[in-house]
Design a protein around this motif. Structure first.
Motif, PDB file in Angstrom:
ATOM      1  N   SER A  51       6.231 -15.348   0.092  1.00 48.80           N
ATOM      2  CA  SER A  51       6.340 -14.680  -1.209  1.00 48.80           C
ATOM      3  C   SER A  51       5.114 -13.791  -1.418  1.00 48.80           C
ATOM      4  O   SER A  51       4.011 -14.133  -0.982  1.00 48.80           O
ATOM      5  CB  SER A  51       6.456 -15.698  -2.347  1.00 48.80           C
ATOM      6  OG  SER A  51       5.295 -16.493  -2.432  1.00 48.80           O
ATOM      7  N   VAL A  52       5.327 -12.643  -2.066  1.00 45.48           N
ATOM      8  CA  VAL A  52       4.242 -11.690  -2.337  1.00 45.48           C
ATOM      9  C   VAL A  52       4.316 -11.277  -3.804  1.00 45.48           C
ATOM     10  O   VAL A  52       5.366 -11.390  -4.437  1.00 45.48           O
ATOM     11  CB  VAL A  52       4.331 -10.441  -1.429  1.00 45.48           C
ATOM     12  CG1 VAL A  52       4.220 -10.804   0.043  1.00 45.48           C
ATOM     13  CG2 VAL A  52       5.615  -9.655  -1.685  1.00 45.48           C
ATOM     14  N   PRO A  53       3.205 -10.776  -4.365  1.00 47.66           N
ATOM     15  CA  PRO A  53       3.238 -10.321  -5.759  1.00 47.66           C
ATOM     16  C   PRO A  53       4.263  -9.201  -5.959  1.00 47.66           C
ATOM     17  O   PRO A  53       4.470  -8.365  -5.069  1.00 47.66           O
ATOM     18  CB  PRO A  53       1.810  -9.816  -6.005  1.00 47.66           C
ATOM     19  CG  PRO A  53       0.978 -10.498  -4.981  1.00 47.66           C
ATOM     20  CD  PRO A  53       1.857 -10.671  -3.779  1.00 47.66           C
ATOM     21  N   GLN A  54       4.874  -9.184  -7.129  1.00 47.36           N
ATOM     22  CA  GLN A  54       5.940  -8.215  -7.419  1.00 47.36           C
ATOM     23  C   GLN A  54       5.476  -6.772  -7.262  1.00 47.36           C
ATOM     24  O   GLN A  54       6.212  -5.919  -6.774  1.00 47.36           O
ATOM     25  CB  GLN A  54       6.461  -8.444  -8.849  1.00 47.36           C
ATOM     26  CG  GLN A  54       7.716  -7.647  -9.192  1.00 47.36           C
ATOM     27  CD  GLN A  54       8.914  -8.035  -8.338  1.00 47.36           C
ATOM     28  OE1 GLN A  54       9.095  -9.199  -8.000  1.00 47.36           O
ATOM     29  NE2 GLN A  54       9.730  -7.068  -7.978  1.00 47.36           N
ATOM     30  N   GLN A  55       4.226  -6.476  -7.659  1.00 43.94           N
ATOM     31  CA  GLN A  55       3.780  -5.081  -7.650  1.00 43.94           C
ATOM     32  C   GLN A  55       3.639  -4.495  -6.243  1.00 43.94           C
ATOM     33  O   GLN A  55       3.633  -3.280  -6.080  1.00 43.94           O
ATOM     34  CB  GLN A  55       2.473  -4.902  -8.433  1.00 43.94           C
ATOM     35  CG  GLN A  55       1.273  -5.671  -7.887  1.00 43.94           C
ATOM     36  CD  GLN A  55       1.110  -7.014  -8.560  1.00 43.94           C
ATOM     37  OE1 GLN A  55       2.085  -7.651  -8.929  1.00 43.94           O
ATOM     38  NE2 GLN A  55      -0.130  -7.443  -8.731  1.00 43.94           N
ATOM     39  N   VAL A  56       3.521  -5.352  -5.214  1.00 45.97           N
ATOM     40  CA  VAL A  56       3.442  -4.829  -3.847  1.00 45.97           C
ATOM     41  C   VAL A  56       4.699  -5.144  -3.039  1.00 45.97           C
ATOM     42  O   VAL A  56       4.767  -4.846  -1.845  1.00 45.97           O
ATOM     43  CB  VAL A  56       2.191  -5.367  -3.107  1.00 45.97           C
ATOM     44  CG1 VAL A  56       0.925  -4.858  -3.760  1.00 45.97           C
ATOM     45  CG2 VAL A  56       2.197  -6.890  -3.020  1.00 45.97           C
ATOM     46  N   SER A  57       5.699  -5.726  -3.686  1.00 48.81           N
ATOM     47  CA  SER A  57       6.928  -6.118  -2.993  1.00 48.81           C
ATOM     48  C   SER A  57       7.843  -4.915  -2.839  1.00 48.81           C
ATOM     49  O   SER A  57       8.868  -4.785  -3.520  1.00 48.81           O
ATOM     50  CB  SER A  57       7.630  -7.237  -3.768  1.00 48.81           C
ATOM     51  OG  SER A  57       8.786  -7.653  -3.083  1.00 48.81           O
ATOM     52  N   ARG A  58       7.459  -4.030  -1.957  1.00 50.98           N
ATOM     53  CA  ARG A  58       8.208  -2.788  -1.713  1.00 50.98           C
ATOM     54  C   ARG A  58       7.830  -2.270  -0.334  1.00 50.98           C
ATOM     55  O   ARG A  58       6.887  -2.754   0.282  1.00 50.98           O
ATOM     56  CB  ARG A  58       7.893  -1.757  -2.796  1.00 50.98           C
ATOM     57  CG  ARG A  58       6.412  -1.445  -2.934  1.00 50.98           C
ATOM     58  CD  ARG A  58       6.128  -0.536  -4.117  1.00 50.98           C
ATOM     59  NE  ARG A  58       6.262  -1.242  -5.373  1.00 50.98           N
ATOM     60  CZ  ARG A  58       7.045  -0.837  -6.370  1.00 50.98           C
ATOM     61  NH1 ARG A  58       7.756   0.264  -6.256  1.00 50.98           N
ATOM     62  NH2 ARG A  58       7.103  -1.515  -7.502  1.00 50.98           N
ATOM     63  N   ASN A  59       8.564  -1.274   0.136  1.00 54.12           N
ATOM     64  CA  ASN A  59       8.252  -0.699   1.447  1.00 54.12           C
ATOM     65  C   ASN A  59       7.080   0.270   1.388  1.00 54.12           C
ATOM     66  O   ASN A  59       6.322   0.400   2.345  1.00 54.12           O
ATOM     67  CB  ASN A  59       9.486   0.017   2.016  1.00 54.12           C
ATOM     68  CG  ASN A  59      10.561  -0.956   2.457  1.00 54.12           C
ATOM     69  OD1 ASN A  59      11.134  -1.661   1.639  1.00 54.12           O
ATOM     70  ND2 ASN A  59      10.834  -1.003   3.742  1.00 54.12           N
ATOM     71  N   GLN A  60       6.918   0.971   0.282  1.00 57.13           N
ATOM     72  CA  GLN A  60       5.831   1.945   0.172  1.00 57.13           C
ATOM     73  C   GLN A  60       4.473   1.251   0.106  1.00 57.13           C
ATOM     74  O   GLN A  60       4.358   0.153  -0.427  1.00 57.13           O
ATOM     75  CB  GLN A  60       5.991   2.819  -1.084  1.00 57.13           C
ATOM     76  CG  GLN A  60       7.265   3.622  -1.119  1.00 57.13           C
ATOM     77  CD  GLN A  60       8.352   2.942  -1.923  1.00 57.13           C
ATOM     78  OE1 GLN A  60       8.461   1.722  -1.912  1.00 57.13           O
ATOM     79  NE2 GLN A  60       9.170   3.725  -2.601  1.00 57.13           N
ATOM     80  N   PHE A  61       3.450   1.915   0.658  1.00 56.16           N
ATOM     81  CA  PHE A  61       2.092   1.403   0.509  1.00 56.16           C
ATOM     82  C   PHE A  61       1.704   1.461  -0.965  1.00 56.16           C
ATOM     83  O   PHE A  61       1.976   2.453  -1.654  1.00 56.16           O
ATOM     84  CB  PHE A  61       1.103   2.264   1.296  1.00 56.16           C
ATOM     85  CG  PHE A  61       1.030   1.949   2.765  1.00 56.16           C
ATOM     86  CD1 PHE A  61       2.073   1.312   3.419  1.00 56.16           C
ATOM     87  CD2 PHE A  61      -0.084   2.313   3.502  1.00 56.16           C
ATOM     88  CE1 PHE A  61       1.995   1.040   4.771  1.00 56.16           C
ATOM     89  CE2 PHE A  61      -0.163   2.039   4.851  1.00 56.16           C
ATOM     90  CZ  PHE A  61       0.882   1.407   5.500  1.00 56.16           C
ATOM     91  N   VAL A  62       1.067   0.419  -1.426  1.00 50.81           N
ATOM     92  CA  VAL A  62       0.476   0.387  -2.765  1.00 50.81           C
ATOM     93  C   VAL A  62      -1.023   0.281  -2.556  1.00 50.81           C
ATOM     94  O   VAL A  62      -1.508  -0.730  -2.049  1.00 50.81           O
ATOM     95  CB  VAL A  62       0.997  -0.803  -3.596  1.00 50.81           C
ATOM     96  CG1 VAL A  62       0.340  -0.809  -4.972  1.00 50.81           C
ATOM     97  CG2 VAL A  62       2.514  -0.738  -3.726  1.00 50.81           C
ATOM     98  N   VAL A  63      -1.755   1.343  -2.883  1.00 51.37           N
ATOM     99  CA  VAL A  63      -3.200   1.349  -2.642  1.00 51.37           C
ATOM    100  C   VAL A  63      -3.945   1.444  -3.964  1.00 51.37           C
ATOM    101  O   VAL A  63      -3.436   1.968  -4.956  1.00 51.37           O
ATOM    102  CB  VAL A  63      -3.620   2.506  -1.703  1.00 51.37           C
ATOM    103  CG1 VAL A  63      -2.938   2.387  -0.353  1.00 51.37           C
ATOM    104  CG2 VAL A  63      -3.320   3.857  -2.320  1.00 51.37           C
ATOM    105  N   THR A  64      -5.144   0.894  -3.945  1.00 53.09           N
ATOM    106  CA  THR A  64      -5.992   0.904  -5.128  1.00 53.09           C
ATOM    107  C   THR A  64      -7.145   1.874  -4.901  1.00 53.09           C
ATOM    108  O   THR A  64      -7.863   1.761  -3.894  1.00 53.09           O
ATOM    109  CB  THR A  64      -6.553  -0.509  -5.414  1.00 53.09           C
ATOM    110  OG1 THR A  64      -5.465  -1.423  -5.506  1.00 53.09           O
ATOM    111  CG2 THR A  64      -7.347  -0.539  -6.704  1.00 53.09           C
ATOM    112  N   ALA A  65      -7.306   2.819  -5.805  1.00 53.51           N
ATOM    113  CA  ALA A  65      -8.445   3.735  -5.744  1.00 53.51           C
ATOM    114  C   ALA A  65      -9.696   2.982  -6.183  1.00 53.51           C
ATOM    115  O   ALA A  65      -9.603   1.982  -6.910  1.00 53.51           O
ATOM    116  CB  ALA A  65      -8.196   4.935  -6.648  1.00 53.51           C
TER     117      ALA A  65
END
Length: 198
Positions: A51-65
């Motif tokens: 299981s992963v957090p909902q905000q990163v549960s997608r195919n696209q990269f989610v990056v933090t500036a």
């Protein structure tokens, strides 16, 4: 006056129509590992779905500036859903580490001990040029005795510039979680299963 304006509008439309779409780049967490020599099989493991957090549960990269702003990158994508990528990478790394076979949802003989591995990723952070972090709570259950050990690994890997570096950092983080998990499995085998020292 109307003709030059019309010509400019038509030129803009034509140029817009000729622009090429940006190519998408796909990455995986399970590739790039060196081939491991065959080991005698001592264990069976069942690496359950991660299981992963909902905000990163997608195919696209989610990056933090560095400022804390979250960016969703359409052109940089995981080869599959992130939870599946982590699960496959963990399975590969754990089985390589132990010389085990992952028998999740697979019939198997009863001649070897079976260890069920559950993983809950609580944070999956990607900060370009700085670090790749996976914070996971995981457990190993010895099915024969139903004994369970629950631990936490915070794998924070420094990375260089670029997306390839970010992916390599996350691969190293997965490898650290897999090594910690494998140490608990070995501990069960030796009668002293416990969380690895931080």
């Amino acid at each position: 006056m109307k003709q030059p304006i019309l010509a400019l509008v038509m030129t803009a439309i034509l140029l817009g129509g000729c622009s090429t779409p940006q190519p998408e780049h796909f990455y995986t967490l399970s590739g790039g590992a060196d081939a491991q020599p065959a080991k005698p099989v001592k264990y069976y493991v069942e690496v359950l779905a991660v299981s992963v957090p909902q905000q990163v549960s997608r195919n696209q990269f989610v990056v933090t500036a560095p400022s804390g702003r979250i960016e969703l990158l359409e052109q940089q994508r995981w080869a599959g859903p992130l939870a599946g990528e982590i699960g496959q990478a963990l399975s590969t790394a754990v089985t390589n580490e132990l010389g085990a076979i992952d028998v999740f949802r697979t019939p198997h003989p009863d001649n070897l001990p079976v260890y069920r591995i559950s993983t809950n990723v609580q944070r999956f952070e990607s900060v370009m040029g700085q670090y790749a972090l996976i914070d996971a709570v995981w457990s190993v259950r010895q099915l024969a005795s139903n004994k369970v050990v629950t631990c936490r690994t915070i794998a924070n890997e420094k990375v260089g510039a670029g997306y390839d570096e970010l992916v390599l950092g996350h691969r190293r983080a997965v490898g650290r979680i897999a090594a910690d998990t494998a140490s608990v499995v070995r501990g069960f085998d030796g009668g002293n299963a416990a969380c690895p020292a931080a």
